[in-house]
Scaffold this motif. Structure first.
Motif, PDB file in Angstrom:
ATOM      1  N   VAL A   1      21.313  16.592  -9.994  1.00  0.00           N
ATOM      2  CA  VAL A   1      21.570  15.153 -10.088  1.00  0.00           C
ATOM      3  C   VAL A   1      22.219  14.699  -8.786  1.00  0.00           C
ATOM      4  O   VAL A   1      23.273  15.212  -8.404  1.00  0.00           O
ATOM      5  CB  VAL A   1      22.486  14.817 -11.279  1.00  0.00           C
ATOM      6  N   PHE A   2      21.587  13.754  -8.108  1.00  0.00           N
ATOM      7  CA  PHE A   2      22.127  13.208  -6.876  1.00  0.00           C
ATOM      8  C   PHE A   2      22.926  11.950  -7.198  1.00  0.00           C
ATOM      9  O   PHE A   2      22.440  11.046  -7.881  1.00  0.00           O
ATOM     10  CB  PHE A   2      21.000  12.878  -5.895  1.00  0.00           C
ATOM     11  N   LEU A   3      24.150  11.915  -6.700  1.00  0.00           N
ATOM     12  CA  LEU A   3      25.005  10.735  -6.821  1.00  0.00           C
ATOM     13  C   LEU A   3      25.404  10.281  -5.425  1.00  0.00           C
ATOM     14  O   LEU A   3      25.706  11.110  -4.562  1.00  0.00           O
ATOM     15  CB  LEU A   3      26.277  11.049  -7.622  1.00  0.00           C
ATOM     16  N   ASP A   4      25.410   8.971  -5.186  1.00  0.00           N
ATOM     17  CA  ASP A   4      25.970   8.453  -3.950  1.00  0.00           C
ATOM     18  C   ASP A   4      27.486   8.429  -4.049  1.00  0.00           C
ATOM     19  O   ASP A   4      28.053   8.356  -5.157  1.00  0.00           O
ATOM     20  CB  ASP A   4      25.441   7.045  -3.673  1.00  0.00           C
ATOM     21  N   ASP A   5      28.155   8.462  -2.894  1.00  0.00           N
ATOM     22  CA  ASP A   5      29.614   8.547  -2.920  1.00  0.00           C
ATOM     23  C   ASP A   5      30.293   7.231  -3.267  1.00  0.00           C
ATOM     24  O   ASP A   5      31.524   7.176  -3.376  1.00  0.00           O
ATOM     25  CB  ASP A   5      30.148   9.097  -1.596  1.00  0.00           C
ATOM     26  N   ASP A   6      29.510   6.153  -3.447  1.00  0.00           N
ATOM     27  CA  ASP A   6      30.123   4.869  -3.787  1.00  0.00           C
ATOM     28  C   ASP A   6      29.843   4.440  -5.230  1.00  0.00           C
ATOM     29  O   ASP A   6      30.018   3.269  -5.568  1.00  0.00           O
ATOM     30  CB  ASP A   6      29.671   3.774  -2.821  1.00  0.00           C
ATOM     31  N   VAL A   7      29.398   5.365  -6.068  1.00  0.00           N
ATOM     32  CA  VAL A   7      29.171   5.030  -7.475  1.00  0.00           C
ATOM     33  C   VAL A   7      30.314   5.555  -8.327  1.00  0.00           C
ATOM     34  O   VAL A   7      31.085   6.417  -7.904  1.00  0.00           O
ATOM     35  CB  VAL A   7      27.826   5.589  -7.996  1.00  0.00           C
ATOM     36  N   ARG A   8      30.403   5.034  -9.539  1.00  0.00           N
ATOM     37  CA  ARG A   8      31.398   5.480 -10.515  1.00  0.00           C
ATOM     38  C   ARG A   8      30.666   5.785 -11.821  1.00  0.00           C
ATOM     39  O   ARG A   8      30.188   4.855 -12.491  1.00  0.00           O
ATOM     40  CB  ARG A   8      32.446   4.391 -10.790  1.00  0.00           C
TER      41      ARG A   8
ATOM     42  N   ARG B   1       6.451  17.479 -18.677  1.00  0.00           N
ATOM     43  CA  ARG B   1       5.778  16.919 -17.498  1.00  0.00           C
ATOM     44  C   ARG B   1       6.642  15.895 -16.763  1.00  0.00           C
ATOM     45  O   ARG B   1       6.176  15.240 -15.834  1.00  0.00           O
ATOM     46  CB  ARG B   1       4.442  16.282 -17.897  1.00  0.00           C
ATOM     47  N   VAL B   2       7.896  15.761 -17.188  1.00  0.00           N
ATOM     48  CA  VAL B   2       8.830  14.850 -16.536  1.00  0.00           C
ATOM     49  C   VAL B   2       9.518  15.594 -15.390  1.00  0.00           C
ATOM     50  O   VAL B   2      10.193  16.594 -15.604  1.00  0.00           O
ATOM     51  CB  VAL B   2       9.870  14.310 -17.528  1.00  0.00           C
ATOM     52  N   GLY B   3       9.350  15.087 -14.171  1.00  0.00           N
ATOM     53  CA  GLY B   3       9.955  15.736 -13.013  1.00  0.00           C
ATOM     54  C   GLY B   3      11.288  15.146 -12.616  1.00  0.00           C
ATOM     55  O   GLY B   3      12.057  15.791 -11.902  1.00  0.00           O
ATOM     56  N   GLY B   4      11.588  13.917 -13.068  1.00  0.00           N
ATOM     57  CA  GLY B   4      12.845  13.282 -12.701  1.00  0.00           C
ATOM     58  C   GLY B   4      13.248  12.223 -13.699  1.00  0.00           C
ATOM     59  O   GLY B   4      12.397  11.613 -14.359  1.00  0.00           O
ATOM     60  N   VAL B   5      14.562  12.009 -13.838  1.00  0.00           N
ATOM     61  CA  VAL B   5      15.103  11.020 -14.770  1.00  0.00           C
ATOM     62  C   VAL B   5      16.159  10.208 -14.037  1.00  0.00           C
ATOM     63  O   VAL B   5      17.138  10.756 -13.527  1.00  0.00           O
ATOM     64  CB  VAL B   5      15.718  11.684 -16.017  1.00  0.00           C
ATOM     65  N   GLN B   6      15.955   8.912 -13.993  1.00  0.00           N
ATOM     66  CA  GLN B   6      16.839   8.003 -13.263  1.00  0.00           C
ATOM     67  C   GLN B   6      17.915   7.454 -14.176  1.00  0.00           C
ATOM     68  O   GLN B   6      17.667   7.141 -15.343  1.00  0.00           O
ATOM     69  CB  GLN B   6      16.023   6.849 -12.677  1.00  0.00           C
ATOM     70  N   GLY B   7      19.126   7.316 -13.644  1.00  0.00           N
ATOM     71  CA  GLY B   7      20.177   6.618 -14.357  1.00  0.00           C
ATOM     72  C   GLY B   7      20.074   5.126 -14.118  1.00  0.00           C
ATOM     73  O   GLY B   7      19.495   4.674 -13.126  1.00  0.00           O
ATOM     74  N   SER B   8      20.626   4.331 -15.016  1.00  0.00           N
ATOM     75  CA  SER B   8      20.639   2.873 -14.867  1.00  0.00           C
ATOM     76  C   SER B   8      21.901   2.454 -14.122  1.00  0.00           C
ATOM     77  O   SER B   8      23.005   2.861 -14.481  1.00  0.00           O
ATOM     78  CB  SER B   8      20.601   2.199 -16.239  1.00  0.00           C
ATOM     79  N   LEU B   9      21.725   1.652 -13.075  1.00  0.00           N
ATOM     80  CA  LEU B   9      22.846   1.222 -12.258  1.00  0.00           C
ATOM     81  C   LEU B   9      23.315  -0.157 -12.684  1.00  0.00           C
ATOM     82  O   LEU B   9      22.513  -1.045 -12.964  1.00  0.00           O
ATOM     83  CB  LEU B   9      22.443   1.196 -10.783  1.00  0.00           C
ATOM     84  N   GLU B  10      24.618  -0.331 -12.724  1.00  0.00           N
ATOM     85  CA  GLU B  10      25.232  -1.619 -12.992  1.00  0.00           C
ATOM     86  C   GLU B  10      26.024  -2.035 -11.760  1.00  0.00           C
ATOM     87  O   GLU B  10      26.890  -1.283 -11.294  1.00  0.00           O
ATOM     88  CB  GLU B  10      26.157  -1.547 -14.208  1.00  0.00           C
TER      89      GLU B  10
ATOM     90  N   ASP C   1      21.908   7.516  -8.517  1.00  0.00           N
ATOM     91  CA  ASP C   1      22.053   8.368  -9.707  1.00  0.00           C
ATOM     92  C   ASP C   1      20.647   8.758 -10.141  1.00  0.00           C
ATOM     93  O   ASP C   1      20.000   8.048 -10.900  1.00  0.00           O
ATOM     94  CB  ASP C   1      22.792   7.646 -10.831  1.00  0.00           C
ATOM     95  N   MET C   2      20.176   9.889  -9.643  1.00  0.00           N
ATOM     96  CA  MET C   2      18.808  10.329  -9.908  1.00  0.00           C
ATOM     97  C   MET C   2      18.783  11.828 -10.107  1.00  0.00           C
ATOM     98  O   MET C   2      19.297  12.577  -9.276  1.00  0.00           O
ATOM     99  CB  MET C   2      17.895   9.933  -8.740  1.00  0.00           C
TER     100      MET C   2
END
Length: 368
Positions: free
Chosen positions: A106-113, A132-141, A169-170
């Motif tokens: 899971v990749f997170l940017d350093d400016d997310v919470r 067959r799912v290669g990736g799952v995205q988080g929802s950003l607010e 968040d991916m």
């Protein structure tokens, strides 16, 4: 490559073990990193197998003060700090990717919470992912001010809430990233490298889905000229077109932008100057009027939805004059620089349990 071959080492849907994950956080040492790591530590749920923070500040380790992993609290024993030498977020994420062995990263940017239940929610997202799912995205607010209209910079940041496959968040299967060659390090900025990866993963036969976990992305402070500096991304758009064709933006579900209008305004301004130098005042005035109308339309499109304070209006007028030629110059630079660019060669997938499978990602090894 057959679908069965692509599934090798991917794990089984519904398996908690197959949903074990690592977290990779690239950073350039901004103060927000501490808040990001503290939010991850405070989240409720199963701990990630590994946490890798990648210091992408340029220069050697002696050139800058070391980053602290203390905000991770109880997660600090499973955390590592690596360096990637200031080569950009794509290279930093590849450095972290080579260091992990969990089935998911899971990749997170350093400016997310991340939210209070994020660790519970991310595991739920990964367990629910089909084979067959290669990736799952988080929802950003993106929180915006409640007492006024958002500024141009705040609206641009708010666009992340609807962006597809943003690595703020991916989560990706580690074996899938190894199979497609990881992030393309020819993208030097935090721009389009996520869309490029998503298109390559989908092109390899995998699906990408949006999960149910939610992550806050506060608006970072930015100077008056931030929108001008952001025009460097037009060079990355040139690379995207070279790698994925002229309709890449449609397949990536990305906004097309105003480059054509910027080119027309820039051409009108250049023509007005050339005609004035050629002592043709009537024609020069007509071209200058076209430039002024195009610039005014662009400025109003940015001013109208904003707070319309004196400072914001002044910034929008000044930057609206500068942005069109800067955008065109960056696009031309990108077209020349990437004129011979070719897609990354896809590697054969290998079981993610073996560290060597992850080291197959393009690029040099991590610097401890």
């Amino acid at each position: 490559m057959s679908g069965a071959g692509r599934m090798s080492g991917a794990g089984n849907a519904g398996s908690t073990e197959g949903a074990a994950y690592a977290v990779v956080v690239p950073t350039v040492g901004r103060p927000c990193l501490a808040d990001c790591l503290a939010a991850l530590a405070a989240s409720v749920g199963p701990s990630p197998r590994e946490v890798v923070v990648v210091d992408d500040r340029p220069g050697g380790g002696h050139a800058r003060p070391p980053l602290s992993l203390q905000p991770l609290g109880p997660l600090e024993p499973c955390a590592r700090l690596l360096r990637s030498g200031g080569r950009g977020p794509a290279a930093a994420r590849n450095t972290g990717l080579r260091a992990v062995s969990a089935p998911w990263v899971v990749f997170l940017d350093d400016d997310v919470r991340v939210g209070r239940l994020w660790r519970t929610e991310v595991l739920r997202d990964l367990v629910a992912a089909g084979p067959r799912v290669g990736g799952v995205q988080g929802s950003l607010e993106v929180p915006l001010p409640a007492d006024r209209r958002p500024t141009d910079w705040e609206r641009n940041t708010a666009g992340l809430a609807g962006a597809r496959w943003a690595t703020a968040d991916m989560a990706y299967r580690t074996a899938v990233l190894a199979a497609v060659g990881g992030f393309d390090e020819r993208f030097p900025r935090a721009f389009r490298e996520d869309a490029d990866l998503a298109l390559r993963v989908c092109g390899a036969g995998w699906r990408l889905e949006r999960g149910r976990r939610r992550t806050r992305h506060p608006v970072r402070p930015a100077g008056r000229w931030a929108s001008v500096r952001a025009q460097a991304g037009n060079a990355d758009d040139a690379l995207m077109r070279r790698l994925h064709g002229r309709d890449w933006w449609r397949r990536a579900e990305a906004p097309r932008g105003r480059l054509r209008a910027h080119a027309a305004v820039t051409a009108a301004g250049a023509l007005a100057l050339a005609l004035a130098l050629a002592r043709r005042p009537e024609a020069a005035a007509l071209a200058a009027l076209s430039w002024a109308l195009g610039t005014a339309e662009f400025a109003w499109a940015r001013i109208a939805p904003g707070p319309r304070t004196a400072a914001e209006v002044a910034a929008m007028v000044a930057t609206s004059v500068v942005i069109p030629p800067v955008a065109v110059c960056h696009r031309l630079r990108g077209m020349w620089r990437h004129r011979s660019a070719r897609p990354l060669p896809a590697a054969r997938p290998a079981p993610v349990a073996a560290p060597a499978a992850v080291r197959a990602v393009t690029g040099k090894g991590a610097v401890p």
